[in-house]
Write a protein that holds these residues in place. Sequence first.
Motif, short mmCIF file in Angstrom:
data_model
loop_
_atom_site.label_atom_id
_atom_site.label_comp_id
_atom_site.label_asym_id
_atom_site.label_seq_id
_atom_site.Cartn_x
_atom_site.Cartn_y
_atom_site.Cartn_z
N GLU A 1 30.06 47.60 40.53
CA GLU A 1 31.30 47.30 39.81
C GLU A 1 32.43 46.87 40.76
O GLU A 1 33.43 46.32 40.34
N VAL A 2 32.26 47.07 42.08
CA VAL A 2 33.30 46.66 43.02
C VAL A 2 33.00 45.27 43.60
O VAL A 2 33.83 44.37 43.58
N ILE A 3 31.80 45.13 44.14
CA ILE A 3 31.39 43.82 44.65
C ILE A 3 30.49 43.20 43.59
O ILE A 3 29.34 43.61 43.41
N SER A 4 31.04 42.20 42.92
CA SER A 4 30.31 41.71 41.75
C SER A 4 29.32 40.60 42.07
O SER A 4 28.42 40.32 41.31
N LYS B 1 32.07 38.59 46.57
CA LYS B 1 33.15 38.45 45.57
C LYS B 1 33.50 39.84 45.09
O LYS B 1 32.64 40.62 44.68
N ILE B 2 34.76 40.12 45.16
CA ILE B 2 35.20 41.43 44.72
C ILE B 2 35.43 41.40 43.22
O ILE B 2 35.95 40.41 42.69
N ASN B 3 35.05 42.45 42.57
CA ASN B 3 35.39 42.57 41.16
C ASN B 3 36.88 42.86 41.11
O ASN B 3 37.35 43.94 41.48
N LYS B 4 37.61 41.85 40.68
CA LYS B 4 39.07 41.93 40.80
C LYS B 4 39.67 43.11 40.04
O LYS B 4 40.54 43.80 40.55
N SER B 5 39.20 43.30 38.81
CA SER B 5 39.87 44.39 38.08
C SER B 5 39.49 45.75 38.64
O SER B 5 40.32 46.66 38.66
N LEU C 1 42.74 41.95 34.49
CA LEU C 1 42.29 40.90 35.40
C LEU C 1 43.51 40.21 36.01
O LEU C 1 44.22 39.47 35.33
N PRO C 2 43.80 40.47 37.30
CA PRO C 2 45.04 39.94 37.89
C PRO C 2 44.99 38.43 38.10
O PRO C 2 43.93 37.86 38.35
N GLU C 3 46.16 37.82 37.99
CA GLU C 3 46.28 36.40 38.34
C GLU C 3 46.33 36.27 39.86
O GLU C 3 46.47 37.26 40.57
N ASP C 4 46.30 35.01 40.34
CA ASP C 4 46.23 34.79 41.79
C ASP C 4 47.34 35.48 42.59
O ASP C 4 47.09 36.17 43.56
N ASN C 5 48.59 35.25 42.15
CA ASN C 5 49.72 35.86 42.87
C ASN C 5 49.56 37.37 42.94
O ASN C 5 49.87 38.00 43.95
N THR D 1 46.48 49.96 33.54
CA THR D 1 45.52 49.58 32.52
C THR D 1 44.20 49.25 33.18
O THR D 1 44.16 48.43 34.09
N GLU D 2 43.14 49.90 32.74
CA GLU D 2 41.82 49.55 33.29
C GLU D 2 41.47 48.14 32.83
O GLU D 2 42.00 47.64 31.84
N ASN D 3 40.59 47.51 33.57
CA ASN D 3 40.10 46.17 33.21
C ASN D 3 41.16 45.09 33.14
O ASN D 3 41.02 44.11 32.43
#
Length: 559
Positions: free
Chosen positions: A66-69, A81-85, A471-475, A467-469
């Motif tokens: 769940e961390v490295i997707s 690739k990191i699981n961003k959320s 999904l952050p934007e780039d900034n 909030t879980e899950n």
Amino acid sequence: MDYRKYIAERISIEGVTEEEIYSALALPPNLELGDYALPCFKFAKILRKSPVAIAEELKESYKTDEVISDVSAVNGYLNFKINKSALTSAVLKEIFQKKSAYGSSEEGKGKTICIDYSSVNIAKPFHIGHLSTTVIGGALYKLYKFLGYNVVGINHLGDYGTQFGKLICAYKRWGDRQEVEKGGIHAINELYVRFNNEADEQMESEAREYFRLIESGDKEANEIFEWFKSLTLKYVESIYDKLGVKFDSYAGERFYIDKMGPVIDELRRKNLLEISDGASIVNLDKYNMPPCLILRSDGASLYSTRDLAAAYYRKKTYDFDKCLYVTAYQQNLHFKQIFKVLELLGNDWSKDLVHVAYGMVSLEDGSMSTRKGKVVWLEDVIDKCVEKAYNIISDKNPDLENKEDIAEKVGIGAVIFGALYNNKIKDITFSYDKVLSFEGETSVYVQYTCARANSVLLKAEKIESITENYLPEDNEFEIIKTLADFSKTLKESAEKYEPCYITRYAVDLAQKFNKFYIENKILTAEGDTKKFRIALTSATLQTLKNALSILGIGVPDKM
Ligand code: ARG
């Protein structure tokens, strides 16, 4: 959360340590490929395989979670690739949980580090030349504590030498008790300068006699000396308070006078001592160094002799894992010689002695010399910075409350940060305008960013859960990754004795936050986005505060 560590723990390569994998992890050549990459070229030799094959094999065995997707192997790089959320919530959770301890660790548990820094000279000016040793040492002191080490700050006072005979002579001739008491270190320094300008042969010989009197325990001479010492210490301690610097020991050169005998005996026993022109030396020809002077021909000890005794004493007293000496690079040879002599004496701990050398600091308008009395006192530099900070702040925000307090934090911060911004070995020219710029790579910029974050938070409801899950934007994700990198930055800064990693980190994080602040809505965003952004603002503020506090810099709530 240190996700490099997370990755490193999940990769094993024969003959390569987790530490090595950890430090090899870098940004991929192309950020589309992933958030992290392990270049496999370094391992080709050990594994006797091509980097491409190594990357392929590692990819096969790596289990995503769940961390490295996602993991891919491209041209000898293993990309992650990191699981961003997942990363986002992990990082924020950790910051809100640890707060002012975020970034701290226990890596130093059970280990002791001695740091010899600032090491002022009694009765001599505490000038701009002492700035670097004081703030580099001070930052390392706090940094190692933060990383769980037992730290011993040592001020190896320059309190021994013939100059004290001169001072007493000058005081006896021209001094006035009340005036010196009032003028403190400045008055003492004036006496010293006057002696150097005016002393004739008669006074020089009196001065030698006074020095002899101090040495032979004469009551009056020692009282005057102790008085000079207490005036000097009182003065420098007021500056240490401002800079947030602390010492556990003030054992100076004089302290070692009765501890040199055994070292000299040992040198003799091991046949390391040679007589040359009447002086006792350790010949270091074989190591391409001039000899290390141990005793002058008149039998007097030297700076080196006292440093040898000090090293033994510290090892015995603190049983250090490392002992650092923070001084200018002018002393490179001195420490190389000392460390070599200790090694020749058979001390395996000589490898744990480190000279943390730094470059020169000069002011934009010229240099200084103690003997001629043209010297820039560190206190004046600090005061001037605080005064300038006051003016800048008042211009920008005339209605601000507590301007004095704020100016103090901003001005002192600017002095410290300015001295720590470059790699320590570089010579620097200190410029008031540069260190006080709101736009530059300065503490003022970082503090201002904190005030900005703080003003957002004052208007927001307090959010420290996330909030879980989400999904952050780039900034946003740029900030998250930087926040996650904090502990790695601290670790590297400690390993390389480079506080500039922390100053640079703070500027980088502040820049990323400001980009986000300018380009994204926070308080006027909606729902989960708003909640997340407030939490992100709060986490950034906390991390910036932690970084600055390791450097001894306070953060005003408003600016
Ligand atoms: N007092 C010395 C100076 O001003 C620095 C002492 C550094 N420490 C040491 N153990 N030698 O140059």
